[in-house]
Design a protein around this motif. Structure first.
Motif, PDB file in Angstrom:
ATOM      1  N   THR A 144       0.829  -1.204   0.000  1.00  0.00           N
ATOM      2  CA  THR A 144       0.000   0.000   0.000  1.00  0.00           C
ATOM      3  C   THR A 144       0.863   1.253   0.000  1.00  0.00           C
ATOM      4  O   THR A 144       0.554   2.235  -0.679  1.00  0.00           O
ATOM      5  N   GLY A 145       1.956   1.197   0.746  1.00  0.00           N
ATOM      6  CA  GLY A 145       2.830   2.363   0.860  1.00  0.00           C
ATOM      7  C   GLY A 145       3.461   2.765  -0.460  1.00  0.00           C
ATOM      8  O   GLY A 145       3.643   3.958  -0.723  1.00  0.00           O
ATOM      9  N   LEU A 146       3.795   1.798  -1.307  1.00  0.00           N
ATOM     10  CA  LEU A 146       4.402   2.127  -2.595  1.00  0.00           C
ATOM     11  C   LEU A 146       3.405   2.854  -3.501  1.00  0.00           C
ATOM     12  O   LEU A 146       3.745   3.865  -4.136  1.00  0.00           O
ATOM     13  N   THR A 147       2.172   2.351  -3.560  1.00  0.00           N
ATOM     14  CA  THR A 147       1.164   3.034  -4.378  1.00  0.00           C
ATOM     15  C   THR A 147       0.825   4.393  -3.778  1.00  0.00           C
ATOM     16  O   THR A 147       0.643   5.374  -4.509  1.00  0.00           O
ATOM     17  N   ALA A 148       0.761   4.470  -2.451  1.00  0.00           N
ATOM     18  CA  ALA A 148       0.511   5.757  -1.802  1.00  0.00           C
ATOM     19  C   ALA A 148       1.620   6.749  -2.119  1.00  0.00           C
ATOM     20  O   ALA A 148       1.369   7.956  -2.268  1.00  0.00           O
ATOM     21  N   HIS A 149       2.847   6.260  -2.227  1.00  0.00           N
ATOM     22  CA  HIS A 149       3.979   7.123  -2.581  1.00  0.00           C
ATOM     23  C   HIS A 149       3.793   7.713  -3.980  1.00  0.00           C
ATOM     24  O   HIS A 149       4.049   8.908  -4.197  1.00  0.00           O
ATOM     25  N   LEU A 150       3.341   6.888  -4.921  1.00  0.00           N
ATOM     26  CA  LEU A 150       3.089   7.391  -6.266  1.00  0.00           C
ATOM     27  C   LEU A 150       1.980   8.440  -6.265  1.00  0.00           C
ATOM     28  O   LEU A 150       2.038   9.432  -6.989  1.00  0.00           O
ATOM     29  N   ILE A 151       0.942   8.211  -5.452  1.00  0.00           N
ATOM     30  CA  ILE A 151      -0.146   9.187  -5.349  1.00  0.00           C
ATOM     31  C   ILE A 151       0.364  10.484  -4.735  1.00  0.00           C
ATOM     32  O   ILE A 151       0.103  11.586  -5.242  1.00  0.00           O
ATOM     33  N   ARG A 152       1.111  10.351  -3.650  1.00  0.00           N
ATOM     34  CA  ARG A 152       1.589  11.537  -2.920  1.00  0.00           C
ATOM     35  C   ARG A 152       2.510  12.392  -3.772  1.00  0.00           C
ATOM     36  O   ARG A 152       2.498  13.630  -3.678  1.00  0.00           O
ATOM     37  N   HIS A 153       3.308  11.750  -4.626  1.00  0.00           N
ATOM     38  CA  HIS A 153       4.235  12.493  -5.478  1.00  0.00           C
ATOM     39  C   HIS A 153       3.645  12.810  -6.852  1.00  0.00           C
ATOM     40  O   HIS A 153       4.374  13.178  -7.771  1.00  0.00           O
ATOM     41  N   LYS A 154       2.315  12.639  -6.964  1.00  0.00           N
ATOM     42  CA  LYS A 154       1.558  13.064  -8.153  1.00  0.00           C
ATOM     43  C   LYS A 154       1.977  12.350  -9.440  1.00  0.00           C
ATOM     44  O   LYS A 154       1.781  12.868 -10.537  1.00  0.00           O
ATOM     45  N   VAL A 155       2.567  11.170  -9.305  1.00  0.00           N
ATOM     46  CA  VAL A 155       2.913  10.388 -10.489  1.00  0.00           C
ATOM     47  C   VAL A 155       1.650   9.967 -11.238  1.00  0.00           C
ATOM     48  O   VAL A 155       1.641   9.872 -12.468  1.00  0.00           O
ATOM     49  N   LEU A 156       0.570   9.734 -10.494  1.00  0.00           N
ATOM     50  CA  LEU A 156      -0.665   9.241 -11.091  1.00  0.00           C
ATOM     51  C   LEU A 156      -1.730  10.324 -11.233  1.00  0.00           C
ATOM     52  O   LEU A 156      -2.865  10.021 -11.607  1.00  0.00           O
ATOM     53  N   ALA A 157      -1.378  11.564 -10.958  1.00  0.00           N
ATOM     54  CA  ALA A 157      -2.383  12.633 -10.934  1.00  0.00           C
ATOM     55  C   ALA A 157      -3.036  12.841 -12.291  1.00  0.00           C
ATOM     56  O   ALA A 157      -4.246  13.099 -12.377  1.00  0.00           O
ATOM     57  N   ARG A 158      -2.286  12.735 -13.364  1.00  0.00           N
ATOM     58  CA  ARG A 158      -2.843  13.001 -14.686  1.00  0.00           C
ATOM     59  C   ARG A 158      -3.840  11.939 -15.136  1.00  0.00           C
ATOM     60  O   ARG A 158      -4.554  12.118 -16.124  1.00  0.00           O
ATOM     61  N   HIS A 210      -6.090   4.731 -17.259  1.00  0.00           N
ATOM     62  CA  HIS A 210      -6.778   4.411 -18.505  1.00  0.00           C
ATOM     63  C   HIS A 210      -5.854   3.839 -19.565  1.00  0.00           C
ATOM     64  O   HIS A 210      -6.327   3.300 -20.570  1.00  0.00           O
ATOM     65  N   ASP A 211      -4.520   3.930 -19.368  1.00  0.00           N
ATOM     66  CA  ASP A 211      -3.625   3.371 -20.375  1.00  0.00           C
ATOM     67  C   ASP A 211      -2.910   2.112 -19.897  1.00  0.00           C
ATOM     68  O   ASP A 211      -1.943   1.685 -20.499  1.00  0.00           O
ATOM     69  N   GLY A 212      -3.383   1.517 -18.798  1.00  0.00           N
ATOM     70  CA  GLY A 212      -2.934   0.169 -18.495  1.00  0.00           C
ATOM     71  C   GLY A 212      -2.126  -0.062 -17.246  1.00  0.00           C
ATOM     72  O   GLY A 212      -1.818  -1.205 -16.913  1.00  0.00           O
ATOM     73  N   LEU A 213      -1.741   0.969 -16.508  1.00  0.00           N
ATOM     74  CA  LEU A 213      -0.985   0.761 -15.273  1.00  0.00           C
ATOM     75  C   LEU A 213      -1.926   0.268 -14.183  1.00  0.00           C
ATOM     76  O   LEU A 213      -3.000   0.847 -13.965  1.00  0.00           O
ATOM     77  N   VAL A 214      -1.553  -0.809 -13.514  1.00  0.00           N
ATOM     78  CA  VAL A 214      -2.380  -1.424 -12.472  1.00  0.00           C
ATOM     79  C   VAL A 214      -1.546  -1.528 -11.198  1.00  0.00           C
ATOM     80  O   VAL A 214      -0.537  -2.232 -11.166  1.00  0.00           O
ATOM     81  N   CYS A 215      -1.963  -0.841 -10.145  1.00  0.00           N
ATOM     82  CA  CYS A 215      -1.209  -0.792  -8.888  1.00  0.00           C
ATOM     83  C   CYS A 215      -2.055  -1.365  -7.767  1.00  0.00           C
ATOM     84  O   CYS A 215      -3.155  -0.867  -7.497  1.00  0.00           O
TER      85      CYS A 215
END
Length: 483
Positions: A144-158, A210-215
């Motif tokens: 959970t922490g790894l995906t939360a890290h991506l969210i927190r650093h706006k990697v998945l914001a777009r 929407h382009d295929g990344l699954v976390c």
């Protein structure tokens, strides 16, 4: 092609020169064979991508309680956990392959020592014994922490739905099946010939783009509390537990749940209302008959609530949207809900020259309008297939061997499952990362080939002696492209 900026720093030329001896102009990898220089570059690329997004593995794998006696520890716990992740990254397919392909290989042992200071690569059974003593929930927290890290650093914001909501797919799958009881928590079912099968399922909450990344965001094992229960555990019960944990971990995260028809029911509607979550749920004709009938009656009376769209490369795909808002529904517990229904009829040409029409229907708590129905249908409704194809299907048949029993111990099996989720996330980031595509512009032919070349590189060449220092010094821009 979708790209995601993670940092705007420029590469550290000295660290890059040391880590990537095969620079972009010279590294034209053949899918069939890599030179020694290219193998070293491949290893460094994988580790650099992981470190870029999350930091050194020994740091983000630290913090799990180690029950072993300190004086008897040969391998640090982060090293043991990382070896499990690496086993999945290289698609070894079984714990014993750690022993045969990594432990008995000199370069692999040397690389492991350079990363973790360990004297050798642990035996596969060492992983099993160590994992069996861990708290699986602490390992789940790392996932959970790894995906939360991506969210927190706006990697998945777009990738947010309507520029606001993270789409979280909820779905269950089977992972193990046995002909004898595996543990006290096995689910059971009878075959036609009277045999009893013992199996384990898991319910996943996966954040998808929407382009295929699954976390993997969070997992809930579907299991009985004890042998021979009055009622077995099921997906809906597991969802209630999973939803509570998800809300506690992400109390303010704007979420849109994408779910199949099993979840088109009052308890799920009420839970989403209580947690302030949005949802888009598949609606089949027999799921909510009163809602389906009301939609069929009202849709012809609201011609203004329709949209026609032509899509495809040559506008050959025709889409017709219809929607009705504010359909009243009373569930079996006499709770009132106000639902909105969206229908999509899509017609497209087939290989034989004819045209085929497919109908999709969803129930949602988004107020539907012309400006949002296309995105809701495409990126919250139809996106459900991604958890099966890019998610479960990739993990079962794409080299990760999800259905293989990596341990007979129920605790260790859960730890292996969580490490597989970590490896799948890292694998996607490495393969979709612009660093790999820049240094290996010809690619590897397939994901299977990439995993094989990664294993081959680990077994054949040595990491730079100061690899950890160089990875920390490296500053680079990595974009994600999952096309």
């Amino acid at each position: 092609m979708p790209n995601t900026d993670h940092t705007q720093s420029t590469p550290s030329s000295q660290a890059a020169a040391e880590l990537f001896p095969g620079s972009a102009p010279r590294t034209h990898a053949s899918p069939l064979e890599l030179t020694q220089e290219q193998q070293q570059t491949l290893l460094s690329t994988a580790l650099a991508t992981i470190t870029h997004f999350f930091g050194p593995p020994e740091r983000w794998l630290a913090g799990i309680e180690d029950p072993r006696a300190p004086k008897r520890i040969t391998y640090p716990l982060p090293a043991l956990l990382w070896l499990g992740v690496w086993m999945f990254l290289c698609h070894l397919g079984a714990r014993r392959q750690v022993t045969y392909l990594l432990r008995e290989n000199a370069p692999a042992a040397a690389n492991f020592a350079r990363l973790f200071g360990a004297p050798s690569v642990p035996h596969g059974d060492t992983l099993n014994h160590a994992y069996a003593r861990l708290d699986p929930e602490q390992v789940q927290a790392k996932v959970t922490g790894l995906t939360a890290h991506l969210i927190r650093h706006k990697v998945l914001a777009r990738y947010r739905l309507l520029d606001q909501y993270y789409v979280v797919l909820i779905d269950g799958t089977g992972i193990y099946t046995f002909h004898q009881r595996h543990c006290p928590h096995c689910l059971t079912r009878q075959t036609r010939d009277g045999q009893t099968l013992y199996y384990h399922n898991v319910l996943e909450a996966k954040l998808v783009t929407h382009d295929g990344l699954v976390c993997s965001l969070m997992s809930e094992f579907i299991e009985n509390p004890a042998p021979n229960p009055t009622k077995q555990d099921c997906e809906l019960k597991a969802f209630s537990r999973l939803a509570q944990r998800l809300k506690e971990r992400f109390p303010r995260l704007p979420i849109c749940l994408s779910m199949d028809g099993l979840y088109a029911c009052g308890p799920v509607f009420q839970l989403c209302h209580d947690y302030k979550w949005h949802y888009v749920i598949v609606l089949k004709d027999d799921d909510l008959p009163s809602v389906t009938q009301e939609f069929a009656s009202l849709a012809p009376l609201t011609p203004q609530q329709r949209l026609r769209v032509s899509t495809g490369r040559q506008a050959e795909i025709k889409q017709k949207f219809r929607w009705v808002n504010q359909i009243d529904y009373t569930d079996t517990q006499d709770r009132d809900h106000q639902l909105h229904v969206l229908e999509l009829s899509e017609t497209k040409p087939t290989a034989d020259g004819s045209r085929q029409t497919t109908r999709f229907v969803w129930v949602t708590n988004f107020t539907l309008k012309e400006t949002n129905v296309r995105e809701l249908a495409q990126n919250a409704g139809r996106i459900r297939w991604k958890i099966e194809n890019e998610g479960f299907n990739a993990q079962k048949h794409g080299g990760f061997a999800l259905e293989h029993a990596y341990s007979q111990n129920e605790t260790a099996a859960k730890v292996f499952y969580y490490l597989l989720q970590i490896a799948h996330l890292l694998f996607q980031l490495i393969v979709a990362g612009s660093l790999l595509r820049k240094l290996f512009p010809r690619g590897f032919g397939s994901l299977k080939n990439f995993a094989f070349r990664l294993l081959e590189a680990w077994r054949n060449c040595l990491l730079h002696a100061d690899v950890l220092t160089l990875l920390r010094q490296l500053r680079c821009q990595i974009r994600l492209d999952t096309s």
